[in-house]
Design a protein around this motif. Structure first.
Motif, PDB file in Angstrom:
ATOM      1  N   LEU A  33      -6.707 -39.977  20.908  1.00  0.00           N
ATOM      2  CA  LEU A  33      -5.823 -41.143  20.849  1.00  0.00           C
ATOM      3  C   LEU A  33      -5.275 -41.317  19.433  1.00  0.00           C
TER       4      LEU A  33
ATOM      5  N   GLU B 228      -4.969 -38.761  12.370  1.00  0.00           N
ATOM      6  CA  GLU B 228      -4.979 -38.229  13.731  1.00  0.00           C
ATOM      7  C   GLU B 228      -5.748 -36.898  13.815  1.00  0.00           C
TER       8      GLU B 228
ATOM      9  N   GLU C  46      -4.204 -47.051  18.129  1.00  0.00           N
ATOM     10  CA  GLU C  46      -4.774 -47.349  19.456  1.00  0.00           C
ATOM     11  C   GLU C  46      -6.296 -47.392  19.403  1.00  0.00           C
TER      12      GLU C  46
ATOM     13  N   LEU D   3      -1.983 -56.175  14.452  1.00  0.00           N
ATOM     14  CA  LEU D   3      -2.405 -55.625  15.753  1.00  0.00           C
ATOM     15  C   LEU D   3      -3.758 -56.184  16.187  1.00  0.00           C
TER      16      LEU D   3
ATOM     17  N   VAL E  71      -7.508 -50.670  17.672  1.00  0.00           N
ATOM     18  CA  VAL E  71      -7.465 -51.844  18.544  1.00  0.00           C
ATOM     19  C   VAL E  71      -8.541 -51.752  19.631  1.00  0.00           C
ATOM     20  N   LYS E  72      -8.727 -50.551  20.162  1.00  0.00           N
ATOM     21  CA  LYS E  72      -9.746 -50.339  21.200  1.00  0.00           C
ATOM     22  C   LYS E  72     -11.142 -50.687  20.669  1.00  0.00           C
TER      23      LYS E  72
ATOM     24  N   GLU F   1      -3.184 -52.846   9.637  1.00  0.00           N
ATOM     25  CA  GLU F   1      -3.722 -53.004  10.992  1.00  0.00           C
ATOM     26  C   GLU F   1      -3.942 -54.465  11.372  1.00  0.00           C
TER      27      GLU F   1
END
Ligand code: C5P
Length: 239
Positions: free
Chosen positions: A140, A130, A144, A170, A147-148, A167
């Motif tokens: 973000l 992060e 997230e 997801l 996946v985006k 991951e």
């Protein structure tokens, strides 16, 4: 799953920088793994001849150069990768939709529906957290963003992604079953974790939906690398 199907899923990471090492590994492991990963170090040192060398031994190649540049440059580099006959190669999804879509369009124009190497997108490198993202102005959470970017890649016509085993579920959910997922950070039950932190066994990774597994040291550093590769195949079949 048959032994052949399991073997086809294993990508051996050629983390070396000399031609003679590549020849040794291609000779030894071609019957036991599905593909060889050629990354930036090896490709910078030895160039396209190394791809031809692996192919001469009957091995398939994942050209892991992670292109990230203006759309035209990435499209043209990708075209050369596909012309070499590599089975997989990749780019950074952070290069954006236009870069990815232009690449797919350029490949489709050349290959016109004929079989060609598959293009993968790298989403967020597993070395980033992060804080790394915040430093470059992305606020973000990592999952997230993953996946985006995977969804954006899929929309641009990209064939799949490279992702950490954690991951996979997801990405499967967001991108469906015919989107390829390649995962490093895999450790068979018999091997050391090395510097990999969030690991899964090969059987777990395949069960969670990974199509291909990138595996380096558990094979390379084993007392008998061919046997280690065969043991991994057996683990996947048993799982
Ligand atoms: O030896 P090991 O199995 O850890 O090698 C894994 C390979 O996958 C290495 O070539 C490494 O650079 C690559 N890789 C990784 N983690 C990522 C992306 C690539 O370990 N997130």
């Amino acid at each position: 799953m048959t032994r052949d199907e399991a073997r086809a899923k294993i990508i051996f990471a050629l983390d070396v920088n000399e031609f003679s090492d590549v020849e040794k590994w291609a000779d030894l492991l071609s019957p036991h793994v599905g593909m060889f990963k050629v990354g930036k170090q090896l490709y910078t040192a030895c160039g396209p001849a190394v791809v031809r060398m692996i192919q001469k031994y009957g091995g398939e190649v994942f050209l892991d150069l992670k292109y990230h540049d203006i759309p035209n440059t990435v499209a043209m580099a990708s075209l050369e990768a596909a012309r070499m006959g590599v089975k997989l190669f990749n780019l950074h999804a952070l290069g954006g939709y236009e870069m990815m879509a232009k690449t797919v369009e350029t490949l489709d124009k050349e290959f016109k529906g004929e079989e060609r190497g598959k293009v993968l997108a790298v989403t967020i490198l597993t070395s980033s957290n992060e804080q790394t993202l915040q430093e470059v102005g992305i606020n973000l959470p990592v999952p997230e963003m993953v996946v985006k970017l995977a969804s954006l890649a899929k929309k641009a016509g990209i064939d799949g992604v490279v992702a950490s085993p954690q991951e996979v579920p997801l990405i499967r959910e967001a991108c469906g079953n015919d989107f390829l997922i390649v995962t490093p950070g895999v450790r068979p039950a018999f091997a050391a974790a090395d510097d990999q932190k969030r690991i899964m066994t090969p059987a777990e990774a395949v069960k969670s939906g990974a199509d291909y597994l990138v595996i380096g040291r558990p094979i390379a550093a084993a007392p008998n690398p061919a046997e280690a590769a065969q043991a991994i195949v057996a683990e996947i079949v048993a799982g």
